[in-house]
Write a protein that holds these residues in place. Structure first.
Motif, PDB file in Angstrom:
ATOM      1  N   SER A 240      44.877 -12.715 104.939  1.00 47.01           N
ATOM      2  CA  SER A 240      45.304 -14.078 104.746  1.00 47.01           C
ATOM      3  C   SER A 240      46.781 -14.281 104.117  1.00 47.01           C
ATOM      4  O   SER A 240      47.642 -13.385 104.538  1.00 47.01           O
ATOM      5  CB  SER A 240      44.264 -14.594 103.586  1.00 47.01           C
ATOM      6  N   HIS A 241      46.988 -15.546 103.480  1.00 48.72           N
ATOM      7  CA  HIS A 241      48.214 -15.899 103.563  1.00 48.72           C
ATOM      8  C   HIS A 241      48.700 -15.991 102.068  1.00 48.72           C
ATOM      9  O   HIS A 241      48.638 -17.273 101.416  1.00 48.72           O
ATOM     10  CB  HIS A 241      48.825 -17.143 104.356  1.00 48.72           C
ATOM     11  N   PRO A 242      49.162 -14.933 101.467  1.00 45.57           N
ATOM     12  CA  PRO A 242      49.367 -15.234  99.931  1.00 45.57           C
ATOM     13  C   PRO A 242      50.776 -16.224  99.700  1.00 45.57           C
ATOM     14  O   PRO A 242      51.642 -16.265 100.690  1.00 45.57           O
ATOM     15  CB  PRO A 242      49.833 -13.790  99.334  1.00 45.57           C
ATOM     16  N   ASP A 243      50.916 -16.847  98.651  1.00 44.69           N
ATOM     17  CA  ASP A 243      51.773 -17.876  98.279  1.00 44.69           C
ATOM     18  C   ASP A 243      53.103 -17.051  98.500  1.00 44.69           C
ATOM     19  O   ASP A 243      53.515 -15.960  97.677  1.00 44.69           O
ATOM     20  CB  ASP A 243      51.724 -18.420  96.865  1.00 44.69           C
ATOM     21  N   VAL A 244      54.070 -17.699  99.100  1.00 44.33           N
ATOM     22  CA  VAL A 244      55.452 -17.294  99.274  1.00 44.33           C
ATOM     23  C   VAL A 244      56.504 -18.077  98.902  1.00 44.33           C
ATOM     24  O   VAL A 244      56.220 -19.516  99.582  1.00 44.33           O
ATOM     25  CB  VAL A 244      55.807 -16.612 100.625  1.00 44.33           C
ATOM     26  N   SER A 245      57.385 -18.184  97.836  1.00 41.62           N
ATOM     27  CA  SER A 245      58.038 -19.423  97.669  1.00 41.62           C
ATOM     28  C   SER A 245      59.537 -18.987  97.377  1.00 41.62           C
ATOM     29  O   SER A 245      59.773 -17.957  97.221  1.00 41.62           O
ATOM     30  CB  SER A 245      57.605 -19.771  96.081  1.00 41.62           C
ATOM     31  N   ASN A 246      60.258 -20.194  97.605  1.00 38.52           N
ATOM     32  CA  ASN A 246      61.763 -20.216  97.451  1.00 38.52           C
ATOM     33  C   ASN A 246      62.310 -18.835  98.112  1.00 38.52           C
ATOM     34  O   ASN A 246      63.070 -17.940  97.686  1.00 38.52           O
ATOM     35  CB  ASN A 246      61.980 -20.056  95.937  1.00 38.52           C
ATOM     36  N   ILE A 247      62.376 -19.026  99.244  1.00 37.77           N
ATOM     37  CA  ILE A 247      63.143 -17.822 100.261  1.00 37.77           C
ATOM     38  C   ILE A 247      64.038 -18.547 101.212  1.00 37.77           C
ATOM     39  O   ILE A 247      64.132 -18.047 102.570  1.00 37.77           O
ATOM     40  CB  ILE A 247      62.040 -16.911 100.937  1.00 37.77           C
ATOM     41  N   LEU A 248      64.626 -19.196 100.941  1.00 34.15           N
ATOM     42  CA  LEU A 248      65.865 -20.078 101.800  1.00 34.15           C
ATOM     43  C   LEU A 248      66.678 -18.817 102.343  1.00 34.15           C
ATOM     44  O   LEU A 248      67.277 -18.040 101.693  1.00 34.15           O
ATOM     45  CB  LEU A 248      66.584 -21.061 101.170  1.00 34.15           C
ATOM     46  N   ASN A 249      67.029 -19.012 103.656  1.00 33.65           N
ATOM     47  CA  ASN A 249      67.819 -18.309 104.492  1.00 33.65           C
ATOM     48  C   ASN A 249      67.763 -16.807 104.267  1.00 33.65           C
ATOM     49  O   ASN A 249      68.759 -15.971 104.183  1.00 33.65           O
ATOM     50  CB  ASN A 249      69.284 -18.577 103.995  1.00 33.65           C
ATOM     51  N   ASP A 250      66.549 -16.124 103.792  1.00 33.64           N
ATOM     52  CA  ASP A 250      66.479 -14.958 103.703  1.00 33.64           C
ATOM     53  C   ASP A 250      65.145 -14.259 104.113  1.00 33.64           C
ATOM     54  O   ASP A 250      63.916 -14.850 103.757  1.00 33.64           O
ATOM     55  CB  ASP A 250      66.483 -14.537 101.877  1.00 33.64           C
ATOM     56  N   PRO A 251      65.281 -13.533 105.203  1.00 33.72           N
ATOM     57  CA  PRO A 251      63.959 -12.663 105.713  1.00 33.72           C
ATOM     58  C   PRO A 251      63.241 -11.662 104.922  1.00 33.72           C
ATOM     59  O   PRO A 251      62.288 -10.806 105.233  1.00 33.72           O
ATOM     60  CB  PRO A 251      64.310 -12.436 107.015  1.00 33.72           C
ATOM     61  N   SER A 252      63.837 -11.197 103.848  1.00 30.12           N
ATOM     62  CA  SER A 252      63.451  -9.974 103.125  1.00 30.12           C
ATOM     63  C   SER A 252      62.110  -9.940 102.641  1.00 30.12           C
ATOM     64  O   SER A 252      61.148  -8.918 102.359  1.00 30.12           O
ATOM     65  CB  SER A 252      64.641  -9.643 101.929  1.00 30.12           C
ATOM     66  N   HIS A 253      61.565 -11.098 102.333  1.00 29.20           N
ATOM     67  CA  HIS A 253      60.010 -11.254 101.843  1.00 29.20           C
ATOM     68  C   HIS A 253      59.064 -10.935 102.827  1.00 29.20           C
ATOM     69  O   HIS A 253      58.008 -10.592 102.672  1.00 29.20           O
ATOM     70  CB  HIS A 253      59.603 -12.917 101.465  1.00 29.20           C
ATOM     71  N   LEU A 254      59.443 -10.732 104.151  1.00 28.83           N
ATOM     72  CA  LEU A 254      58.496 -10.658 105.315  1.00 28.83           C
ATOM     73  C   LEU A 254      58.118  -8.980 104.888  1.00 28.83           C
ATOM     74  O   LEU A 254      56.920  -8.771 105.623  1.00 28.83           O
ATOM     75  CB  LEU A 254      59.467 -10.675 106.521  1.00 28.83           C
TER      76      LEU A 254
END
Length: 280
Positions: free
Chosen positions: A122-136
């Motif tokens: 599924s799609h867990p909540d991902v927040s506040n990641i402007l200009n940054d792909p590291s959360h991927l």
């Protein structure tokens, strides 16, 4: 034997990746995700029986880095195991029971437990990641079937995730995007959302039966009028095909934009797609 038995052994897992795409450190290079393993990354080594039911879940840890890497861990070696699969991210949370199912730390993979043939994504909540792909790296899912030779496993993992690089341009400075959506529609306006989710068997990702829009929450105010947000989705085994005149609807910060497909386009896992959203 009427009851399976385990004989734990120390194993080495050699992980390579199909085509260009891999995990875990993401860089934005020529519109394709170029990635690499980092020391300390974790995968799950999953043993299943002849009916595809999950028997064991062993977490292995990367001891080297790079596009290919070596992982080490203890393999349960259950006597009923017929196939071994590897999945990233590791199912490191939970006890593997119906009451406490195994899940990844990010929650992108969940619902796995012993003597059961499926899990869920599924799609867990991902927040506040402007200009940054590291959360991927916490939500990208990779999967493959392992081959065992002596004290080593070899596996080639394939991406089950794709990425949309959303370049936002607003007509004014200082917009707070809040809820950023990518929604899909056919040319008649019927919903045709870009990401699949749901349950699937351990040996493939064929059965993701539901679809949804892509959503990132971003409560940071943009400095200036431009920002980039990296969003992820699951295309499924056959990809997500959009015909000419189908369209995406982009929503951010109270603004809405329609992006129409000019030709048939199939979105596939392991790739990154750029959308330039210039709001007026």
């Amino acid at each position: 034997a009427s009851v399976s038995e385990t004989n734990p052994i120390e194993m080495t897992l050699n992980v390579s990746i199909a085509s260009d795409d891999t995990k875990v450190t993401y860089t934005d290079d020529d519109n394709v995700l170029r990635t690499a393993w980092e020391v300390g990354d974790e995968v799950s080594v999953l043993g299943v029986d002849v009916n595809g039911n999950l028997l064991t879940n062993d977490v292995f840890t990367a001891t080297t880095s790079g596009k290919s890497a070596t992982f080490s861990g203890t393999y349960s070696n259950d006597s009923w195991t017929k196939k071994v699969f590897v999945i990233y991210p590791a199912l490191s949370e939970g006890e593997g029971t119906a009451e406490s199912k195994w899940r990844s730390e990010s929650g992108v993979v969940f619902g796995a437990y012993k003597n059961n043939p499926y899990f869920e994504v599924s799609h867990p909540d991902v927040s506040n990641i402007l200009n940054d792909p590291s959360h991927l790296k916490n939500v990208a899912v990779l999967h493959g079937k392992a081959q065992m030779t002596g004290s080593e496993f070899d596996v080639t993992l394939s991406h089950q995730t794709y990425v949309i690089k959303l370049n936002l341009t607003f007509p004014v400075d200082g917009v707070t995007p809040n809820f950023v959506y990518v929604r899909g529609f056919d040319k008649g306006g019927a919903s045709k959302d870009p990401s699949k989710y749901g349950w699937t068997y351990f040996d493939d990702f064929t059965y993701l039966s539901s679809s949804t829009s892509m959503l990132i929450k971003n409560y940071e105010t943009i400095s200036g009028n431009k920002a980039t947000i990296y969003m992820y989705g699951f295309a499924g085994v056959s990809g997500r095909t959009y015909n000419a005149d189908d369209y995406f609807q982009i929503e951010a910060g109270g603004y809405t934009l329609k992006k129409t497909f000019t030709k048939e386009t199939t979105i596939v896992n392991g790739k990154m797609y750029t959308i330039n959203a210039d709001f007026e």
